[in-house]
Design a protein around this motif. Structure first.
Motif, PDB file in Angstrom:
ATOM      1  N   ARG A  73       0.746  -1.230  -0.060  1.00  0.00           N
ATOM      2  CA  ARG A  73       0.015   0.040   0.050  1.00  0.00           C
ATOM      3  C   ARG A  73       1.002   1.155  -0.083  1.00  0.00           C
ATOM      4  O   ARG A  73       0.480   2.182  -0.501  1.00  0.00           O
ATOM      5  CB  ARG A  73      -0.850   0.102   1.173  1.00  0.00           C
ATOM      6  CG  ARG A  73      -1.899  -1.017   1.216  1.00  0.00           C
ATOM      7  CD  ARG A  73      -3.450  -0.234   1.275  1.00  0.00           C
ATOM      8  NE  ARG A  73      -4.353  -1.467   1.111  1.00  0.00           N
ATOM      9  CZ  ARG A  73      -4.992  -1.952   0.137  1.00  0.00           C
ATOM     10  NH1 ARG A  73      -4.784  -1.690  -1.072  1.00  0.00           N
ATOM     11  NH2 ARG A  73      -5.832  -2.942   0.222  1.00  0.00           N
ATOM     12  N   ALA A  77       0.596   4.022  -2.454  1.00  0.00           N
ATOM     13  CA  ALA A  77       0.560   5.535  -2.158  1.00  0.00           C
ATOM     14  C   ALA A  77       1.605   6.444  -2.772  1.00  0.00           C
ATOM     15  O   ALA A  77       1.537   7.683  -2.965  1.00  0.00           O
ATOM     16  CB  ALA A  77       0.440   5.833  -0.500  1.00  0.00           C
ATOM     17  N   ILE A 195      -2.239   8.830  -0.744  1.00  0.00           N
ATOM     18  CA  ILE A 195      -2.666   7.873   0.128  1.00  0.00           C
ATOM     19  C   ILE A 195      -3.937   7.487   0.330  1.00  0.00           C
ATOM     20  O   ILE A 195      -4.312   6.180   0.509  1.00  0.00           O
ATOM     21  CB  ILE A 195      -1.978   8.480   1.709  1.00  0.00           C
ATOM     22  CG1 ILE A 195      -0.326   8.621   1.828  1.00  0.00           C
ATOM     23  CG2 ILE A 195      -2.632   7.538   2.879  1.00  0.00           C
ATOM     24  CD1 ILE A 195      -0.111   9.362   2.918  1.00  0.00           C
ATOM     25  N   MET A 196      -4.678   8.215   0.213  1.00  0.00           N
ATOM     26  CA  MET A 196      -6.388   7.957   0.159  1.00  0.00           C
ATOM     27  C   MET A 196      -6.800   7.215  -1.013  1.00  0.00           C
ATOM     28  O   MET A 196      -7.477   6.492  -0.951  1.00  0.00           O
ATOM     29  CB  MET A 196      -7.108   9.504   0.202  1.00  0.00           C
ATOM     30  CG  MET A 196      -6.900  10.209   1.435  1.00  0.00           C
ATOM     31  SD  MET A 196      -6.957   9.439   2.994  1.00  0.00           S
ATOM     32  CE  MET A 196      -7.135  10.715   4.162  1.00  0.00           C
ATOM     33  N   ARG A 199      -6.034   2.726  -1.654  1.00  0.00           N
ATOM     34  CA  ARG A 199      -6.831   1.434  -1.298  1.00  0.00           C
ATOM     35  C   ARG A 199      -7.578   1.173  -2.314  1.00  0.00           C
ATOM     36  O   ARG A 199      -8.002   0.035  -2.396  1.00  0.00           O
ATOM     37  CB  ARG A 199      -7.771   1.802   0.068  1.00  0.00           C
ATOM     38  CG  ARG A 199      -8.425   0.818   0.738  1.00  0.00           C
ATOM     39  CD  ARG A 199      -9.227   1.109   1.890  1.00  0.00           C
ATOM     40  NE  ARG A 199      -8.428   1.317   3.047  1.00  0.00           N
ATOM     41  CZ  ARG A 199      -7.789   0.248   3.823  1.00  0.00           C
ATOM     42  NH1 ARG A 199      -8.191  -1.107   3.568  1.00  0.00           N
ATOM     43  NH2 ARG A 199      -7.022   0.315   4.787  1.00  0.00           N
TER      44      ARG A 199
ATOM     45  N   SER B   6      -5.241   2.592  11.036  1.00  0.00           N
ATOM     46  CA  SER B   6      -5.303   1.890   9.711  1.00  0.00           C
ATOM     47  C   SER B   6      -3.982   2.193   8.902  1.00  0.00           C
ATOM     48  O   SER B   6      -3.136   3.068   9.278  1.00  0.00           O
ATOM     49  CB  SER B   6      -6.465   2.758   8.779  1.00  0.00           C
ATOM     50  OG  SER B   6      -6.054   4.072   8.602  1.00  0.00           O
ATOM     51  N   GLU B   8      -3.722   3.505   6.172  1.00  0.00           N
ATOM     52  CA  GLU B   8      -3.593   4.898   5.783  1.00  0.00           C
ATOM     53  C   GLU B   8      -3.241   5.976   6.973  1.00  0.00           C
ATOM     54  O   GLU B   8      -2.238   6.873   6.518  1.00  0.00           O
ATOM     55  CB  GLU B   8      -4.921   5.592   5.240  1.00  0.00           C
ATOM     56  CG  GLU B   8      -5.472   5.150   3.755  1.00  0.00           C
ATOM     57  CD  GLU B   8      -6.288   3.844   3.792  1.00  0.00           C
ATOM     58  OE1 GLU B   8      -6.250   3.235   5.254  1.00  0.00           O
ATOM     59  OE2 GLU B   8      -6.778   3.344   2.837  1.00  0.00           O
ATOM     60  N   GLN B   9      -3.515   5.792   7.946  1.00  0.00           N
ATOM     61  CA  GLN B   9      -2.970   6.631   9.115  1.00  0.00           C
ATOM     62  C   GLN B   9      -1.559   6.488   9.330  1.00  0.00           C
ATOM     63  O   GLN B   9      -0.802   7.480   9.578  1.00  0.00           O
ATOM     64  CB  GLN B   9      -4.099   6.451  10.292  1.00  0.00           C
ATOM     65  CG  GLN B   9      -5.445   6.794  10.236  1.00  0.00           C
ATOM     66  CD  GLN B   9      -6.349   6.321  11.313  1.00  0.00           C
ATOM     67  OE1 GLN B   9      -6.080   5.217  11.907  1.00  0.00           O
ATOM     68  NE2 GLN B   9      -7.228   7.355  11.540  1.00  0.00           N
ATOM     69  N   THR B  72      -7.525  11.561  12.463  1.00  0.00           N
ATOM     70  CA  THR B  72      -6.196  11.370  11.664  1.00  0.00           C
ATOM     71  C   THR B  72      -5.839  12.668  11.647  1.00  0.00           C
ATOM     72  O   THR B  72      -4.528  12.963  11.603  1.00  0.00           O
ATOM     73  CB  THR B  72      -6.825  10.910  10.167  1.00  0.00           C
ATOM     74  OG1 THR B  72      -7.742   9.742  10.319  1.00  0.00           O
ATOM     75  CG2 THR B  72      -5.776  10.870   9.517  1.00  0.00           C
TER      76      THR B  72
END
Lengths: 253, 385
Positions: A73, A77, A195-196, A199, B6, B8-9, B72
């Motif tokens: 990931r 990202a 980053i968003m 996913r 997560s 992402e975090q 976040t």
């Protein structure tokens, strides 16, 4: 042209490694993990090639347990297009030959012309996977790359290699494998929007058993020891002059 | 209960901490010594932050912001908080209260502020209206389509960087069961509006490179279209949007305390006195244990309040507890870190003396520790009234 970037999840190089007394291996319980720094450089180079419109797709590949997905990931990202996750059930003792065979399968399946990878992982420092992969695929190979330039016709690359006697420039015909060194580039940070987006990018999972590869270990680790936390032989100097005089006094110059 | 972050975090933390270490830390010494941030440096940091999507992360995606939830956002604030305050502020998180913008205010103020084309500042405090903010004397009187503003504000942070001010002024008085109460209206006032002037403020012990100013209004005429929210209902939008600011203060304190603890721990592990590292003396090691525990306690309170806010159920007491605990924890951690380092802790070779100086304002602004305790105790006692 597709670019494959094999990446490895390793103990964060900025944390102190500890040896587990029972297993005689580096203790990874609750340890902070990160992408191998040389792999980050490989990702950056692949992204630059893609951004120059010389590549159609960038694909990150990693082999390991479920947690390896986090490292993939991170690559997504940073900007890689898609990821392939080769899943192992537990922390298998996979060695460069096994990794080379798995990667060879994937490179063939994807018909990738270019593989960019770290020269070594900072955990085991094997420095073998790229070389083995090149042998298995019969692709040309450039190791310790500090400069990378794709030719205008897209059929070869000119690379600079950092070797003991200086910088060596070579031309490699595609398909090729390059293993990258520290000074090739400075990897980007993953931006917040990327980053968003990570996913929602494709991540394919392949079971390691589907490769029909003998993964029994060929090499056995006999022991792992911690290096001293303080190297008492070391000394910090303030300037090049001071370094010169210290080395002169030691008689090594 | 779920305490893990997560992926992402985790990645956001990695990106922000790399940004702080590589783009902000190298300039800290100069800013601390000169009390000034060069405009070209500020612009370059701002552009890098915009390119990485780190600018206006607290604002909704629909207006061009980062759209981070409160939890976040707190993780991001914690990392940014580690750096010199003036430098980290360049990576702006515009005041949430701008979400009260309506009609043409959206394109004139909200969107350009999120894009980094305009900078906001917020003016509430006056020389005689600190914690008792409703006692403000700055007044706005209606004259046709205009409000005429008179009075002054002080301690107004970064007004030098701002293109406009979110101003709170008394617009009348209403009778309540508890006596007369001032009605407050919020306005968007552009810098350069006739009758509005900015003068240099005071020199603070905290936050070098980040300055406060005095704003003077002398028959300053502001059109009614510049009212933010509803006339006489300025405190409604303040209550709605400014609560999360307390969590930002708390989260930045966590980051600084983490940095101070790290410096103190490394020192205790390597500094030798009386033939051994000082961390082997219980007097030092127990300090580290308490610092670490206090930090974690403050972090849990802050992140829980943030999580509650992300779920839309944060109470005033949640935010007050987080702000109170985190700011007072930083006082203890920075003080003890200096005690562990001894004389070296006081020198500006290390960021400790700065963290110690900077912590002081955190217990005062955005509601003093005493106001936070008042909020918490009120929430306990109100049911019995």
């Amino acid at each position: 042209m597709k670019i494959i970037i094999p990446i490895k999840r390793v103990l964060d190089p900025y944390t102190q490694a500890r040896v587990n007394k029972q297993t005689q291996l580096v203790d990874l319980t609750n340890a902070k993990m990160a992408m191998n720094p040389f792999c980050e450089i490989a990702v950056e180079e692949a992204l630059k090639i893609k951004e120059s419109n010389a590549a159609s797709e960038t694909i990150a590949v990693s082999i390991g347990t479920e947690k390896t997905i986090d490292t993939l990931r991170t690559a997504l990202a940073m900007g890689v297009d898609r990821a392939i996750f080769v899943k192992t059930d537990s922390e298998l003792d996979l060695q460069p030959l096994h990794l080379g065979k798995i990667l060879a399968n994937i490179v063939k399946r994807e018909e990738a012309q270019l593989v960019i990878m770290g020269k070594q992982a900072v955990d085991n420092d094997n420095n073998q996977t790229g070389q083995i992969l090149s042998g298995l695929l019969d692709y040309s190979l450039g190791t310790f790359i500090s400069k990378f330039q794709l030719s205008d016709d897209g059929k070869s690359v000119e690379v600079c290699r950092e070797i003991d006697s200086g910088i060596e420039t070579r031309q490699l015909n595609l398909p090729t494998i390059v293993t990258v060194d520290l000074r090739l580039n400075e990897p980007r940070y993953a931006s917040l929007p990327n980053i968003m987006k990570a996913r929602s990018k494709p991540l394919e999972t392949i079971e390691i058993s589907s490769f029909d590869i003998d993964i029994s270990p060929r090499v056995k680790v006999i022991s792992v020891e911690e290096s001293g936390t303080k190297d008492r032989a070391s000394k910090q100097v303030q300037s090049a002059e001071e370094l010169f005089s210290e080395l002169s006094q030691l008689g090594v110059l | 209960m779920e305490f893990s972050l997560s992926s992402e975090q985790e990645m956001i933390i990695d990106t922000v901490s790399s940004f702080v270490e590589q783009e902000l830390y190298p300039h800290e010494d100069e800013v601390e010594k000169t009390n000034h941030i060069d405009a070209s440096l500020a612009e370059s940091i701002k552009q890098k932050a915009i390119n990485l999507g780190l600018y206006a992360t607290n604002m909704p995606v629909k207006y061009g912001g980062g759209g981070l939830d409160t939890l976040t956002l707190c993780l991001l604030e914690k990392e940014l908080g580690k750096a010199n305050f003036g430098l980290q502020y360049i990576v702006a998180r515009p005041s949430n209260i701008l979400m009260a913008c309506k009609d043409e205010q959206i394109d004139k103020y909200l969107v350009p502020t999120i894009r980094g084309e305009k900078v906001d500042c917020l003016a509430m405090t006056e020389p005689n209206a600190g914690s008792d903010v409703r006692s403000m004397k700055c007044r706005a009187e209606l004259d046709g389509e205009y409000f005429v503003i008179n009075g002054s504000k002080h301690f107004i942070s970064h007004a030098d960087m701002a293109d406009y001010v979110i101003l709170f002024a008394a617009s009348g008085v209403e009778e309540t069961s508890r006596g007369a109460k001032k009605k407050i209206t919020s306005f968007l006032v552009d810098m350069g509006t006739p009758g509005f002037s900015v003068e240099t403020g005071y020199n603070s012990v905290s936050h070098r490179g980040y300055h406060n100013f005095i704003l003077n209004f002398d028959n300053c005429r502001v059109h009614e279209s510049q009212v933010l929210g509803e006339v006489d209902h300025g405190f409604d939008i303040a209550n709605e949007w400014l609560g999360a600011t307390r969590l930002s203060v708390a989260a930045m304190c966590l980051g600084r305390a983490e940095r101070a603890l790290q410096i103190a721990t490394e020192w205790a592990a390597t500094r030798e006195q009386f033939g051994q590292t000082i961390g082997k003396f219980q007097g030092v090691s127990f300090k580290l244990a308490d610092m670490s525990m206090e930090l974690q306690a403050a972090e849990l309170l802050t992140l829980r309040a943030a999580w509650n806010d992300s779920q839309g159920k944060m109470t005033n007491s949640d935010a007050a507890m987080a702000k109170l605990k985190a700011t007072e924890m930083l006082a203890m951690v920075s003080d003890e870190a200096i005690q562990i380092l001894g004389g070296m802790g006081l020198m500006d070779e290390l960021p400790l003396e700065r963290i110690w100086r900077d912590h002081r304002v955190e217990r005062i602004w955005d509601g003093t520790s005493e106001i936070q305790r008042h909020i918490i105790s009120r929430s306990l006692l109100r049911p019995f009234e």
